[in-house]
Write an enzyme that holds these catalytic residues in place. Structure first.
Site, mmCIF file in Angstrom:
data_model
loop_
_atom_site.group_PDB
_atom_site.id
_atom_site.type_symbol
_atom_site.label_atom_id
_atom_site.label_comp_id
_atom_site.label_asym_id
_atom_site.label_seq_id
_atom_site.Cartn_x
_atom_site.Cartn_y
_atom_site.Cartn_z
ATOM 1 C CG HIS A 78 -1.635 10.602 -9.236
ATOM 2 N ND1 HIS A 78 -1.972 11.152 -8.025
ATOM 3 C CD2 HIS A 78 -2.689 10.804 -10.045
ATOM 4 C CE1 HIS A 78 -3.192 11.668 -8.118
ATOM 5 N NE2 HIS A 78 -3.648 11.463 -9.327
ATOM 6 C CE1 TYR A 206 -0.686 6.521 -0.811
ATOM 7 C CE2 TYR A 206 -1.489 4.851 0.709
ATOM 8 C CZ TYR A 206 -1.283 5.294 -0.581
ATOM 9 O OH TYR A 206 -1.679 4.517 -1.633
ATOM 10 N N PRO A 297 -5.184 -2.641 1.834
ATOM 11 C CG PRO A 297 -7.077 -1.306 2.033
ATOM 12 C CD PRO A 297 -6.420 -2.509 2.607
ATOM 13 C CE LYS A 301 2.304 -2.433 -5.116
ATOM 14 N NZ LYS A 301 2.266 -1.485 -6.204
ATOM 15 C CE1 TYR A 392 1.144 3.671 -3.120
ATOM 16 C CE2 TYR A 392 1.089 4.220 -5.460
ATOM 17 C CZ TYR A 392 0.483 4.202 -4.220
ATOM 18 O OH TYR A 392 -0.788 4.694 -4.078
HETATM 19 P P1 RFL Z 1 -13.211 -9.607 -7.186
HETATM 20 O O1 RFL Z 1 -13.206 -8.203 -7.649
HETATM 21 O O2 RFL Z 1 -13.609 -9.883 -5.779
HETATM 22 O O3 RFL Z 1 -14.138 -10.434 -8.184
HETATM 23 C C1 RFL Z 1 -14.542 -11.773 -7.932
HETATM 24 C C2 RFL Z 1 -15.870 -11.998 -8.607
HETATM 25 O O4 RFL Z 1 -16.244 -13.366 -8.433
HETATM 26 C C3 RFL Z 1 -17.636 -13.430 -8.148
HETATM 27 N N1 RFL Z 1 -17.920 -14.721 -7.458
HETATM 28 C C4 RFL Z 1 -18.538 -15.759 -8.050
HETATM 29 N N2 RFL Z 1 -19.010 -15.922 -9.287
HETATM 30 C C5 RFL Z 1 -19.608 -17.126 -9.589
HETATM 31 N N3 RFL Z 1 -19.739 -18.133 -8.696
HETATM 32 C C6 RFL Z 1 -19.264 -18.015 -7.434
HETATM 33 N N4 RFL Z 1 -19.389 -19.025 -6.576
HETATM 34 C C7 RFL Z 1 -18.634 -16.784 -7.072
HETATM 35 N N5 RFL Z 1 -18.072 -16.329 -5.933
HETATM 36 C C8 RFL Z 1 -17.651 -15.074 -6.185
HETATM 37 C C9 RFL Z 1 -17.885 -12.212 -7.281
HETATM 38 O O5 RFL Z 1 -19.249 -11.827 -7.296
HETATM 39 C C10 RFL Z 1 -16.990 -11.177 -7.971
HETATM 40 O O6 RFL Z 1 -17.670 -10.454 -8.961
HETATM 41 O O7 RFL Z 1 -11.776 -10.305 -7.367
HETATM 42 P P2 RFL Z 1 -10.612 -10.041 -8.442
HETATM 43 O O8 RFL Z 1 -11.140 -10.062 -9.840
HETATM 44 O O9 RFL Z 1 -9.539 -10.974 -8.039
HETATM 45 O O10 RFL Z 1 -10.137 -8.534 -8.183
HETATM 46 C C11 RFL Z 1 -9.513 -8.158 -6.982
HETATM 47 C C12 RFL Z 1 -9.822 -6.702 -6.647
HETATM 48 O O11 RFL Z 1 -11.219 -6.499 -6.696
HETATM 49 C C13 RFL Z 1 -9.291 -6.308 -5.269
HETATM 50 O O12 RFL Z 1 -8.021 -6.899 -5.030
HETATM 51 C C14 RFL Z 1 -9.117 -4.773 -5.107
HETATM 52 O O13 RFL Z 1 -10.366 -4.137 -5.105
HETATM 53 C C15 RFL Z 1 -8.356 -4.442 -3.825
HETATM 54 N N6 RFL Z 1 -8.190 -3.004 -3.598
HETATM 55 C C16 RFL Z 1 -7.217 -2.276 -4.243
HETATM 56 N N7 RFL Z 1 -6.426 -2.857 -5.161
HETATM 57 C C17 RFL Z 1 -5.511 -2.121 -5.863
HETATM 58 O O14 RFL Z 1 -4.778 -2.681 -6.692
HETATM 59 N N8 RFL Z 1 -5.368 -0.756 -5.695
HETATM 60 C C18 RFL Z 1 -6.127 -0.096 -4.794
HETATM 61 O O15 RFL Z 1 -6.012 1.125 -4.714
HETATM 62 C C19 RFL Z 1 -7.062 -0.855 -4.004
HETATM 63 N N9 RFL Z 1 -7.843 -0.244 -3.108
HETATM 64 C C20 RFL Z 1 -9.035 -2.346 -2.705
HETATM 65 C C21 RFL Z 1 -8.821 -0.949 -2.468
HETATM 66 C C22 RFL Z 1 -10.076 -3.011 -2.071
HETATM 67 C C23 RFL Z 1 -10.878 -2.321 -1.201
HETATM 68 N N10 RFL Z 1 -11.931 -3.052 -0.634
HETATM 69 C C24 RFL Z 1 -13.264 -2.593 -0.638
HETATM 70 C C25 RFL Z 1 -11.740 -4.457 -0.327
HETATM 71 C C26 RFL Z 1 -9.614 -0.254 -1.584
HETATM 72 C C27 RFL Z 1 -10.621 -0.935 -0.927
HETATM 73 C C28 RFL Z 1 -11.414 -0.130 0.071
HETATM 74 C C1 PHB Z 2 -8.275 4.479 -3.781
HETATM 75 O O1 PHB Z 2 -8.227 5.488 -4.492
HETATM 76 O O2 PHB Z 2 -9.342 3.891 -3.557
HETATM 77 C C2 PHB Z 2 -7.044 3.956 -3.144
HETATM 78 C C3 PHB Z 2 -5.829 4.546 -3.454
HETATM 79 C C4 PHB Z 2 -4.666 4.066 -2.855
HETATM 80 C C5 PHB Z 2 -4.738 3.019 -1.943
HETATM 81 C C6 PHB Z 2 -5.953 2.430 -1.656
HETATM 82 C C7 PHB Z 2 -7.111 2.902 -2.252
HETATM 83 O O3 PHB Z 2 -3.596 2.592 -1.332
#
Ligand code: RFL
Ligand code: PHB
Length: 402
Positions: A78, A206, A297, A301, A392
């Site tokens: 993108h 957005y 989100p 990041k 970004y």
């Molecule tokens: P995770 O992915 O939460 O993984 C942590 C893992 O640790 C396990 N765990 C344990 N394991 C053993 N013993 C324990 N006591 C434990 N406690 C926990 C868990 O089961 C899990 O598997 O953390 P990590 O690796 O730091 O990764 C972070 C990302 O997952 C998170 O920051 C992103 O998903 C956030 N996020 C976005 N980030 C972006 O960079 N770009 C995006 O577009 C973006 N969009 C989003 C998002 C997060 C969202 N939600 C659902 C919170 C959109 C959404 C809607």
């Molecule tokens: C996504 O595709 O899930 C997404 C994209 C951009 C954002 C957050 C989530 O800022």
């Protein structure tokens, strides 16, 4: 623990999210022994629909580890984003402004690929573990205790990495003085859907609308990802597919453009918060990713910050193996210095694009109109757009304390 199997490794990684799995690959490639210990099942990990946007630095790191084959095939490059307000849509062209792009590639696909590659190289990854505890963190040989299908395990190691997310035990294992954190909850949440329909846009949209924020993202040429700002206590049961599409049509609508609808295959509501731990290390324990910080989100990041952390930490661990502990000693400070810039950007995007319901009608009107003013400024000023694009598309991973 009596009756525990005594085992050892070099780096014990708690958590098999993007942070833990990526760090595992950095270590595997350098021949450093490690074990990843995960609480949930493989199926649960593979089923989690979360982030979607990868910064250039994230893509480059994955490429340097030879982990970009699927990403190159299925990721969508993108060149910018659209900012929309008052029924008008403006393109911010990152490529033209800062010469960089981002890649839309779902976290779900990334985790699946990282796990498959761990399987292929025979990495030591344990699922469905319980009773995780760590001790001896200020000694040169800490111990991780947990229980798996074979029974209790006492894993001695050189370093423990808490890559276990916001609710993990890593941060809870810090002493009280290091557990100080700064946090902010937002009075809204995101309702997100996946839909089987070709995206109606080339770049992500957005949108600030009087009814609330809306966003149009995607996962592939056949699957769209869409979000709506909702109240944090909203129940997903109150949002029929029809109601969701109607709100998306209203908030994303502009003259001469149509949002195509399709079958909704997933829907969920996620609360939003900003959170930063004051310290990401204690003795031989190091926190990475959501374990140490959370962003709303809107700036895309969270996943990228998790990868930025393990890029720094991985380098520091390899230096440590070679007898140089400078990288480990400065890891927390350097990671947090980058993280605070990311926090500021995420909060700025969030504040600019969401409707704030607090205060009386005059205060709400003031907030909305100043957001429109800010969006007009951003969409007309090249300097402002360049700043947005630079952040970004992603600050350098090495961005840290001077
Ligand atoms: P995770 O992915 O939460 O993984 C942590 C893992 O640790 C396990 N765990 C344990 N394991 C053993 N013993 C324990 N006591 C434990 N406690 C926990 C868990 O089961 C899990 O598997 O953390 P990590 O690796 O730091 O990764 C972070 C990302 O997952 C998170 O920051 C992103 O998903 C956030 N996020 C976005 N980030 C972006 O960079 N770009 C995006 O577009 C973006 N969009 C989003 C998002 C997060 C969202 N939600 C659902 C919170 C959109 C959404 C809607
Ligand atoms: C996504 O595709 O899930 C997404 C994209 C951009 C954002 C957050 C989530 O800022």
């Amino acid at each position: 623990m009596n009756g525990s199997a005594r085992e050892s490794t070099s780096v014990a990684i708690v958590g098999a999210g993007p942070a833990g799995l990526t760090l595992g690959h950095i270590l595997a490639q350098a021949g450093v022994p490690f074990r990843i210990i995960e609480r949930t099942t493989r199926e649960h990990l593979l089923g989690r629909v979360r982030a979607g946007v990868l910064e250039q630095g994230t893509v480059d790191l994955l490429a340097s580890l030879g982990l970009d084959a699927d990403l190159r095939r299925r990721g969508l490059t993108h060149h910018g984003i659209y900012l929309q307000y008052e029924g008008r849509r403006h393109h911010v062209d990152f490529d033209e402004l800062v010469g960089r792009t981002v890649t839309v590639y779902g976290q779900q696909a990334l985790v699946a690929h990282l796990l498959a590659e761990h399987d292929r190289i025979g990495s030591d990854v344990r699922f469905e573990t319980t009773g995780m505890q760590v001790d001896g963190l200020t000694t040169s040989s800490p111990t991780v205790h947990y229980v798996d299908a074979s029974g209790p395990v006492e894993l001695s190691c050189d370093v423990v990495v808490g890559a276990d997310g916001y609710h993990g035990i890593g941060r809870q294992s810090l002493p009280a003085a290091s557990r100080v954190a700064w946090e902010r909850a937002y009075p809204y949440a995101w309702l997100g859907i996946l839909a089987d329909v070709e995206p109606s846009t080339d770049d992500l949209i957005y949108a600030l609308h009087r009814d609330g924020f809306a966003m149009h993202s995607m996962r592939s040429r056949e699957v769209s990802r869409l979000y709506l700002q909702v109240a944090p206590d909203e129940s997903i049961d109150d949002w029929s597919d029809g109601r969701i599409w109607e709100a998306l049509q209203t908030r994303l609508g502009v003259d001469g453009w149509t949002l195509a609808e399709g079958a909704v295959t997933e829907k969920s509501i996620t609360p939003m918060r900003s959170f930063v731990a004051s310290c990401l290390s204690h003795g031989r324990l190091f926190l990475a990713g959501d374990a140490g910080h959370i962003v709303p989100p809107t700036g895309a990041k969270g996943l990228n910050s998790a990868v930025a952390d393990v890029a720094l930490l991985g380098r520091a661990l390899l230096d440590h193996r070679a007898g140089d502990d400078t990288g480990l000693a400065t890891y927390s400070e350097r990671a947090l210095a980058r993280q605070w810039k990311v926090q500021q950007f995420s909060q700025w995007m969030t504040q600019m694009l969401h409707v704030h319901d607090d205060g009386d009608a005059s205060e709400r009107g003031f907030a909305y109109r100043s957001q429109v003013g800010q969006l007009e400024y951003v969409t007309r000023s090249r300097a402002a757009q360049q700043s947005l694009a630079e952040q970004y598309a992603g600050l350098p991973f090495s961005e840290g304390a001077a």
